[in-house]
Design an enzyme around this catalytic site. Structure first.
Site, PDB file in Angstrom:
ATOM      1  N   THR A  47      -6.440   1.910   2.329  1.00  0.00           N
ATOM      2  CA  THR A  47      -7.033   1.514   1.627  1.00  0.00           C
ATOM      3  C   THR A  47      -7.458   0.037   2.643  1.00  0.00           C
ATOM      4  O   THR A  47      -8.155  -0.349   1.972  1.00  0.00           O
ATOM      5  CB  THR A  47      -5.753   1.161   1.294  1.00  0.00           C
ATOM      6  OG1 THR A  47      -4.593   2.014   0.900  1.00  0.00           O
ATOM      7  CG2 THR A  47      -5.395  -0.340   0.697  1.00  0.00           C
ATOM      8  N   THR A  48      -6.763  -0.157   3.683  1.00  0.00           N
ATOM      9  CA  THR A  48      -8.005  -0.868   4.421  1.00  0.00           C
ATOM     10  C   THR A  48      -8.905  -1.143   4.964  1.00  0.00           C
ATOM     11  O   THR A  48     -10.017  -2.248   4.697  1.00  0.00           O
ATOM     12  CB  THR A  48      -7.212  -1.319   5.560  1.00  0.00           C
ATOM     13  OG1 THR A  48      -5.698  -1.491   5.320  1.00  0.00           O
ATOM     14  CG2 THR A  48      -7.063  -2.822   6.702  1.00  0.00           C
ATOM     15  N   TYR A 110      -3.565   6.351 -10.964  1.00  0.00           N
ATOM     16  CA  TYR A 110      -4.423   6.192 -12.141  1.00  0.00           C
ATOM     17  C   TYR A 110      -3.889   7.157 -13.159  1.00  0.00           C
ATOM     18  O   TYR A 110      -2.882   7.029 -14.051  1.00  0.00           O
ATOM     19  CB  TYR A 110      -5.762   5.886 -12.399  1.00  0.00           C
ATOM     20  CG  TYR A 110      -6.105   5.394 -14.024  1.00  0.00           C
ATOM     21  CD1 TYR A 110      -6.104   4.051 -14.224  1.00  0.00           C
ATOM     22  CD2 TYR A 110      -6.185   6.552 -14.771  1.00  0.00           C
ATOM     23  CE1 TYR A 110      -5.885   4.269 -15.535  1.00  0.00           C
ATOM     24  CE2 TYR A 110      -6.816   5.900 -15.882  1.00  0.00           C
ATOM     25  CZ  TYR A 110      -6.722   4.895 -16.891  1.00  0.00           C
ATOM     26  OH  TYR A 110      -7.064   4.234 -17.851  1.00  0.00           O
ATOM     27  N   ARG A 141       0.591   0.713  -5.496  1.00  0.00           N
ATOM     28  CA  ARG A 141      -0.879   0.112  -5.158  1.00  0.00           C
ATOM     29  C   ARG A 141      -1.080   1.564  -6.507  1.00  0.00           C
ATOM     30  O   ARG A 141      -2.736   1.296  -7.535  1.00  0.00           O
ATOM     31  CB  ARG A 141      -1.914   0.703  -4.626  1.00  0.00           C
ATOM     32  CG  ARG A 141      -1.741  -0.783  -3.414  1.00  0.00           C
ATOM     33  CD  ARG A 141      -2.225  -0.168  -2.380  1.00  0.00           C
ATOM     34  NE  ARG A 141      -3.627  -1.163  -2.222  1.00  0.00           N
ATOM     35  CZ  ARG A 141      -4.443  -2.014  -1.778  1.00  0.00           C
ATOM     36  NH1 ARG A 141      -4.159  -3.071  -1.219  1.00  0.00           N
ATOM     37  NH2 ARG A 141      -5.460  -2.126  -2.599  1.00  0.00           N
ATOM     38  N   LYS A 164       3.724   8.369   5.134  1.00  0.00           N
ATOM     39  CA  LYS A 164       3.137   7.087   5.628  1.00  0.00           C
ATOM     40  C   LYS A 164       3.901   6.467   4.384  1.00  0.00           C
ATOM     41  O   LYS A 164       3.685   6.570   2.639  1.00  0.00           O
ATOM     42  CB  LYS A 164       1.729   6.241   5.883  1.00  0.00           C
ATOM     43  CG  LYS A 164       1.571   4.755   5.034  1.00  0.00           C
ATOM     44  CD  LYS A 164       0.508   4.911   5.728  1.00  0.00           C
ATOM     45  CE  LYS A 164      -0.342   2.908   5.474  1.00  0.00           C
ATOM     46  NZ  LYS A 164      -0.945   2.925   5.168  1.00  0.00           N
TER      47      LYS A 164
END
Length: 295
Positions: A47-48, A110, A141, A164
């Site tokens: 993500t980062t 999604y 997210r 995680k």
């Protein structure tokens, strides 16, 4: 007994990007600096690392480059998740061929799969991966979370090594620890919960904060692991205002601003992400100065 991928702090590394693409010179220097500062692992294209807006070629090349640059100095974990299982599988198989130490696979955003769908998806990927798989649960997210029972079912797979845990729900993470025991390693996915999750048996953290402070972040985990719980707690609370500033806008907007200010990259993000707003930017910079970052 499954192999632990890493213990301590792994940086969810930014990807230095310019209008022309990935800046590999900056990327290499950043990888070297993180390792020299004592980080315990690096996550590439998560993500980062803006994996969601990298092209297929960029995603693969960034993983290959990081493996080569790290040269076995620390474990390299590749972000290979997607809402398209076939593409996640393709990325995972590619990452395995170039020598990563593990893959990080997020729940499919999604689509909002059922728990049964999640089990089937992760099983398909874990069956094909030749390296350990780390589950990535971040419902804020992706729109879908993993229940503790789902994690427990997946933990029985010989190639699913860790999770995680970024749900922010400590009670749920405690239930995962209770159900799974030694079958799965737990890493905090939130910088403000490193010590709490390690107190539940967690092995460490996959961190945004450690982009800025790899040495100090690793030390916090080391202190806890060596029994200095009070010292680890002190560090957790000391860095809390900076952590909050790093999430005052959606990640990785603030961390990109911070790393650019430190000279590691351009403050450049791909749409739909945009550079940090001035008001939150100044708060971030002030918190960086308070912890001794020279900017």
């Amino acid at each position: 007994m499954k192999k632990t991928v890493f213990e301590g702090m792994a940086t969810a590394l930014i990807t230095p990007i310019t209008a022309d693409g990935i800046d590999y010179e900056a990327f290499g220097k950043l990888i070297d600096w993180q390792i020299e500062e004592g980080i315990n692992g690096l996550v590439i294209c998560g993500t980062t690392g803006e994996g969601s807006t990298l092209t297929d070629d960029e995603h693969k090349e960034a993983i290959r480059f990081a493996v080569e640059r790290a040269n076995k100095r620390v474990p390299i974990i590749a972000g290979t998740g997607s809402n398209d299982t076939a593409y996640a599988l393709e990325l995972t198989e590619y990452a395995c061929t170039v020598g990563v130490d593990a893959v990080l696979v997020v729940t499919p955003y999604y689509n909002k799969a059922t728990q049964n769908g999640l089990i089937k998806m992760f099983t398909v990927i874990a069956d094909k991966s030749t390296v350990p798989v780390i589950l990535y649960d971040v419902p804020s997210r992706t729109g879908v979370g993993m229940t503790p029972k789902t994690v427990a079912a997946l933990a029985k797979h010989p190639n699913i090594a860790a999770i995680k845990a970024a749900s922010g729900n400590i009670s749920q993470i405690a239930e995962i620890a209770a159900l799974c025991g030694a079958e799965i390693d737990i890493y905090s996915g939130n910088d403000d919960q490193v010590v709490p999750i390690m107190s539940l048996g967690g092995k460490g953290c996959i961190s945004v904060l450690s982009n800025l402070l790899p040495k100090e972040s690793s030390l916090m985990c080391k202190k806890f692991a060596e029994g200095d719980v009070k010292g680890a707690c002190k560090m957790q609370l000391e860095y809390l205002p900076l952590i909050n500033a790093l999430f005052s806008e959606v990640n990785p907007i603030p961390v990109k601003a911070a790393m650019a200010k430190m000279g590691f990259c351009e403050d450049y993000l791909r749409l739909p992400l945009t550079p940090m707003e001035e008001a939150t930017r100044e708060i971030l910079y002030n918190e960086m100065r308070k912890v001794g970052i020279n900017i």
